[in-house]
Scaffold this motif. Sequence first.
Motif, PDB file in Angstrom:
ATOM      1  N   PHE A  63       0.834  -1.197   0.000  1.00 58.01           N
ATOM      2  CA  PHE A  63       0.000   0.000   0.000  1.00 58.01           C
ATOM      3  C   PHE A  63       0.873   1.254   0.000  1.00 58.01           C
ATOM      4  O   PHE A  63       0.637   2.190  -0.784  1.00 58.01           O
ATOM      5  N   ASN A  64       1.888   1.279   0.843  1.00 55.58           N
ATOM      6  CA  ASN A  64       2.777   2.430   0.915  1.00 55.58           C
ATOM      7  C   ASN A  64       3.622   2.604  -0.346  1.00 55.58           C
ATOM      8  O   ASN A  64       4.048   3.720  -0.668  1.00 55.58           O
ATOM      9  N   CYS A  65       3.838   1.514  -1.078  1.00 54.16           N
ATOM     10  CA  CYS A  65       4.652   1.572  -2.294  1.00 54.16           C
ATOM     11  C   CYS A  65       3.849   1.916  -3.538  1.00 54.16           C
ATOM     12  O   CYS A  65       4.425   2.073  -4.622  1.00 54.16           O
ATOM     13  N   GLY A  66       2.527   1.987  -3.402  1.00 53.40           N
ATOM     14  CA  GLY A  66       1.684   2.237  -4.575  1.00 53.40           C
ATOM     15  C   GLY A  66       1.447   0.996  -5.405  1.00 53.40           C
ATOM     16  O   GLY A  66       0.999   1.093  -6.553  1.00 53.40           O
ATOM     17  N   SER A  67       1.708  -0.179  -4.833  1.00 46.38           N
ATOM     18  CA  SER A  67       1.597  -1.442  -5.569  1.00 46.38           C
ATOM     19  C   SER A  67       0.489  -2.332  -5.048  1.00 46.38           C
ATOM     20  O   SER A  67       0.415  -3.499  -5.417  1.00 46.38           O
ATOM     21  N   SER A  68      -0.365  -1.787  -4.192  1.00 48.48           N
ATOM     22  CA  SER A  68      -1.493  -2.569  -3.679  1.00 48.48           C
ATOM     23  C   SER A  68      -2.655  -2.425  -4.648  1.00 48.48           C
ATOM     24  O   SER A  68      -3.230  -1.356  -4.796  1.00 48.48           O
ATOM     25  N   HIS A  69      -2.996  -3.519  -5.308  1.00 50.26           N
ATOM     26  CA  HIS A  69      -4.080  -3.498  -6.290  1.00 50.26           C
ATOM     27  C   HIS A  69      -5.422  -3.856  -5.671  1.00 50.26           C
ATOM     28  O   HIS A  69      -6.453  -3.737  -6.336  1.00 50.26           O
ATOM     29  N   HIS A  70      -5.395  -4.325  -4.443  1.00 48.76           N
ATOM     30  CA  HIS A  70      -6.628  -4.744  -3.765  1.00 48.76           C
ATOM     31  C   HIS A  70      -6.664  -4.197  -2.343  1.00 48.76           C
ATOM     32  O   HIS A  70      -7.058  -4.886  -1.409  1.00 48.76           O
ATOM     33  N   SER A  71      -6.268  -2.949  -2.177  1.00 51.35           N
ATOM     34  CA  SER A  71      -6.197  -2.394  -0.821  1.00 51.35           C
ATOM     35  C   SER A  71      -7.561  -2.346  -0.154  1.00 51.35           C
ATOM     36  O   SER A  71      -7.654  -2.325   1.080  1.00 51.35           O
TER      37      SER A  71
ATOM     38  N   LEU B  76      -3.559  15.658   1.982  1.00 56.24           N
ATOM     39  CA  LEU B  76      -3.159  14.254   1.915  1.00 56.24           C
ATOM     40  C   LEU B  76      -3.431  13.658   0.538  1.00 56.24           C
ATOM     41  O   LEU B  76      -2.507  13.271  -0.173  1.00 56.24           O
ATOM     42  N   TYR B  77      -4.693  13.595   0.155  1.00 59.13           N
ATOM     43  CA  TYR B  77      -5.027  13.055  -1.167  1.00 59.13           C
ATOM     44  C   TYR B  77      -4.756  14.080  -2.263  1.00 59.13           C
ATOM     45  O   TYR B  77      -4.490  13.720  -3.402  1.00 59.13           O
ATOM     46  N   GLU B  78      -4.834  15.358  -1.942  1.00 63.18           N
ATOM     47  CA  GLU B  78      -4.454  16.415  -2.874  1.00 63.18           C
ATOM     48  C   GLU B  78      -2.988  16.768  -2.641  1.00 63.18           C
ATOM     49  O   GLU B  78      -2.389  16.367  -1.650  1.00 63.18           O
ATOM     50  N   GLY B  79      -2.399  17.529  -3.559  1.00 63.22           N
ATOM     51  CA  GLY B  79      -1.004  17.920  -3.406  1.00 63.22           C
ATOM     52  C   GLY B  79      -0.833  19.086  -2.459  1.00 63.22           C
ATOM     53  O   GLY B  79      -1.757  19.869  -2.222  1.00 63.22           O
ATOM     54  N   ALA B  80       0.364  19.223  -1.931  1.00 69.30           N
ATOM     55  CA  ALA B  80       0.657  20.329  -1.019  1.00 69.30           C
ATOM     56  C   ALA B  80       0.720  21.666  -1.753  1.00 69.30           C
ATOM     57  O   ALA B  80       0.458  22.719  -1.169  1.00 69.30           O
ATOM     58  N   ASP B  81       1.054  21.629  -3.052  1.00 71.46           N
ATOM     59  CA  ASP B  81       1.099  22.850  -3.857  1.00 71.46           C
ATOM     60  C   ASP B  81      -0.341  23.197  -4.262  1.00 71.46           C
ATOM     61  O   ASP B  81      -0.933  22.532  -5.115  1.00 71.46           O
TER      62      ASP B  81
ATOM     63  N   LYS C 117       1.964  10.635  -4.789  1.00 72.13           N
ATOM     64  CA  LYS C 117       1.898   9.869  -3.545  1.00 72.13           C
ATOM     65  C   LYS C 117       1.518   8.430  -3.857  1.00 72.13           C
ATOM     66  O   LYS C 117       0.480   8.144  -4.465  1.00 72.13           O
ATOM     67  N   SER C 118       2.354   7.518  -3.434  1.00 72.83           N
ATOM     68  CA  SER C 118       2.129   6.113  -3.760  1.00 72.83           C
ATOM     69  C   SER C 118       0.851   5.583  -3.123  1.00 72.83           C
ATOM     70  O   SER C 118       0.163   4.736  -3.701  1.00 72.83           O
ATOM     71  N   GLU C 119       0.491   6.071  -1.931  1.00 72.08           N
ATOM     72  CA  GLU C 119      -0.736   5.609  -1.286  1.00 72.08           C
ATOM     73  C   GLU C 119      -1.984   6.058  -2.056  1.00 72.08           C
ATOM     74  O   GLU C 119      -2.993   5.347  -2.085  1.00 72.08           O
TER      75      GLU C 119
ATOM     76  N   ILE D  39       0.618  10.805 -15.921  1.00 70.80           N
ATOM     77  CA  ILE D  39       0.929   9.884 -17.021  1.00 70.80           C
ATOM     78  C   ILE D  39       1.377   8.535 -16.466  1.00 70.80           C
ATOM     79  O   ILE D  39       0.916   7.477 -16.920  1.00 70.80           O
ATOM     80  N   ALA D  40       2.267   8.566 -15.474  1.00 73.65           N
ATOM     81  CA  ALA D  40       2.729   7.320 -14.860  1.00 73.65           C
ATOM     82  C   ALA D  40       1.575   6.568 -14.207  1.00 73.65           C
ATOM     83  O   ALA D  40       1.486   5.332 -14.289  1.00 73.65           O
ATOM     84  N   PHE D  41       0.676   7.309 -13.562  1.00 79.36           N
ATOM     85  CA  PHE D  41      -0.478   6.673 -12.925  1.00 79.36           C
ATOM     86  C   PHE D  41      -1.374   5.997 -13.960  1.00 79.36           C
ATOM     87  O   PHE D  41      -1.798   4.846 -13.781  1.00 79.36           O
ATOM     88  N   LEU D  42      -1.697   6.696 -15.043  1.00 78.62           N
ATOM     89  CA  LEU D  42      -2.590   6.132 -16.053  1.00 78.62           C
ATOM     90  C   LEU D  42      -1.985   4.890 -16.690  1.00 78.62           C
ATOM     91  O   LEU D  42      -2.688   3.905 -16.973  1.00 78.62           O
ATOM     92  N   ARG D  43      -0.693   4.914 -16.915  1.00 81.66           N
ATOM     93  CA  ARG D  43      -0.042   3.722 -17.462  1.00 81.66           C
ATOM     94  C   ARG D  43      -0.110   2.566 -16.475  1.00 81.66           C
ATOM     95  O   ARG D  43      -0.418   1.426 -16.857  1.00 81.66           O
ATOM     96  N   ALA D  44       0.174   2.847 -15.208  1.00 78.05           N
ATOM     97  CA  ALA D  44       0.095   1.791 -14.191  1.00 78.05           C
ATOM     98  C   ALA D  44      -1.328   1.263 -14.057  1.00 78.05           C
ATOM     99  O   ALA D  44      -1.545   0.059 -13.885  1.00 78.05           O
ATOM    100  N   LEU D  45      -2.305   2.180 -14.126  1.00 72.76           N
ATOM    101  CA  LEU D  45      -3.711   1.785 -14.051  1.00 72.76           C
ATOM    102  C   LEU D  45      -4.054   0.789 -15.146  1.00 72.76           C
ATOM    103  O   LEU D  45      -4.605  -0.295 -14.881  1.00 72.76           O
TER     104      LEU D  45
END
Length: 632
Positions: free
Chosen positions: A16-24, A262-267, A285-287, A342-348
């Motif tokens: 989950f912390n690594c962004g690799s949990s597909h069934h969290s 948290l779910y949004e960016g700090a900027d 954020k990987s989570e 872009i990285a997220f959509l590819r991983a998705l």
Amino acid sequence: MNKSYWGITQEELFLFNCGSSHHSYRFMGAHPIRWRGKPGVRFAVWAPEAKRVAVVGDDLGWDTEGACLEQVGSTGVHIGFVETISPGSRYKYRIVTAEDDIVLKSDPYAFYSERRPSTASIVYGLPEFTWSDQAWYKTQQKTPSYNQPLLIYEVHAGSWRIKGKEHYYTYEELAEMLIPYVLEWGYTHIEFLPLMEHPLDQSWGYQVTGFYSPTSRYGTPEQLKYFINECHRHGIGVILDWVPGHFCKDAHGLRRFDGSPLYEGADWKRAELPLWGTLSFDYAKSEVVSFLISNAIYWIEQFHFDGLRVDAVATMLDLHMDKPPELHTLNADGGRLNLNAIAFLRALNETVFHYYPHLLMLAEDSSSYASVTKPTDLGGLGFNYKWNMGWMNDMLRYMASSPADRTQQHHLVTFSIWYAFSENYVLPLSHDEVVHGKRSLLNKMWGSYEQKFAQLRLFYGYWIAHPGKKLLFMGGEWGQFDEWKDEHMLDWEVLQYESHQRMHRYVKELNYLYRSLPVLWQNDFDPACFQWIDVNNASQSQLSFIRKSESGMLLAIANFSLHHYCEYRIGAPMSGIYTLLLHSNEVKYGGNTTVLQRDVYSEEIPMHGQAYSISIELPPFTFLLYAFQSEE
């Protein structure tokens, strides 16, 4: 890595912390379980900056400090097992922020929620459902979707049919009405506007607070599963609009969930989406990546959706999209692309197709980003379909123009073929084009009342014959005259009028024609499936083209002008018989053509660069479709 926290392993938290949990969703949120022989509910929530997280609710009290959860090391996840809570109970997380403020938050992983305006989560878990759609999946796995007809009926569940103001049909009740209708009219799929829990009806579900909660407006999660199961049993696929681009600012939702962004960016410049009044997700954020990818898998795995139409991809990709200049930011390379998105959509897409190779992943993308539907290992985003927004905008602009102006705008009709095979396109006539003052499809057409109907029939014929899969928003099939009113039921009463009845019949027969002719969908994304016959006839606002595949050849002719030609000659690539399959100006559809020449024989008279030609009658605002067969 073997330690367990009420059944949650360290490995699961690590992924989950690594962004690799597909069934969290299987371990995050509220899960009714038995622990050491005792029934209760295990809670798990990500809130790394919180000083304290506790559960409050019906069984614990709302004005108490609640049942405290334990923060697990540096994971940022708070976990606990509470015996005094039972399934069906309402709850929220009581979070003490780093500044000692107290906020009450709904569960990001809640599987069910109160109906608005109430905002509590409901302990629901993941109850078993008896599915009976195995035959559907076997059928879908035999042939790739590219080589199947794809004719999507887009639906807003809260206004297709309703009992009264804010008195909606349940998913089960919709199954009794919507499924037979979709079957009768020949659609292959239903696409729902988002069904996740959302506070504002007028957002149509696109501004979400409960990403894992099927909205309680229309019933329970089990009732939604029943609807989809029934669709599959009747041979209908179901697509869900999915919104990973942004979320609501409502106090009980994801905004500053633990007191920090948290779910949004700090900027804040990147986080804010002022056009919609929402916040964008922080894909760095990987989570957050685990949360979103698991959410996509959740809807597919738990509810058997056949596809996800991913909303607002252009806004996800472009750091400047829909933002004033003062909110513009640049990526690490000095450009405006959101590299993390872009990285997220590819991983998705890689993840979804890893588990479900036959799924439909459709990008609602108005950008010029290349290779949206190319595989990720070839530099693409990995979707298998993209909405063709350019075709839609050009065609609607053209159809709204007067015949006199069309001679100068012929390129709007023909330009799409230049890029039609660069992506795997769906031709969308969606809800976005018939709301907020844009007028209905029928009322966009130029001219008198009768001319509007004639041109809509012409437009639909061109839409069906043009390369690409198809999508039509509800009400368009009978020519609803008023634009879509999301708080009211569709104007079914107009079907008492002959003009709308005949339009309804036309679309039904057009749908059946599309599904019965493999040449219209077998090779949609191969340039060899298409050939212009007459493309440059701007002065007469006409065009003709060939659709072809191993199943045969069709000749399509469209007259976008006011002129009636008793003898109009069209080039024909082969010698033989051209049999009329569709004439949009027939009386039965609302036109005025009564005498039809079904079979037309080609003549050895060169025309439009072809060795042969045919002579036909061509009424104004008319679409014709012919099937070729050799004289032998």
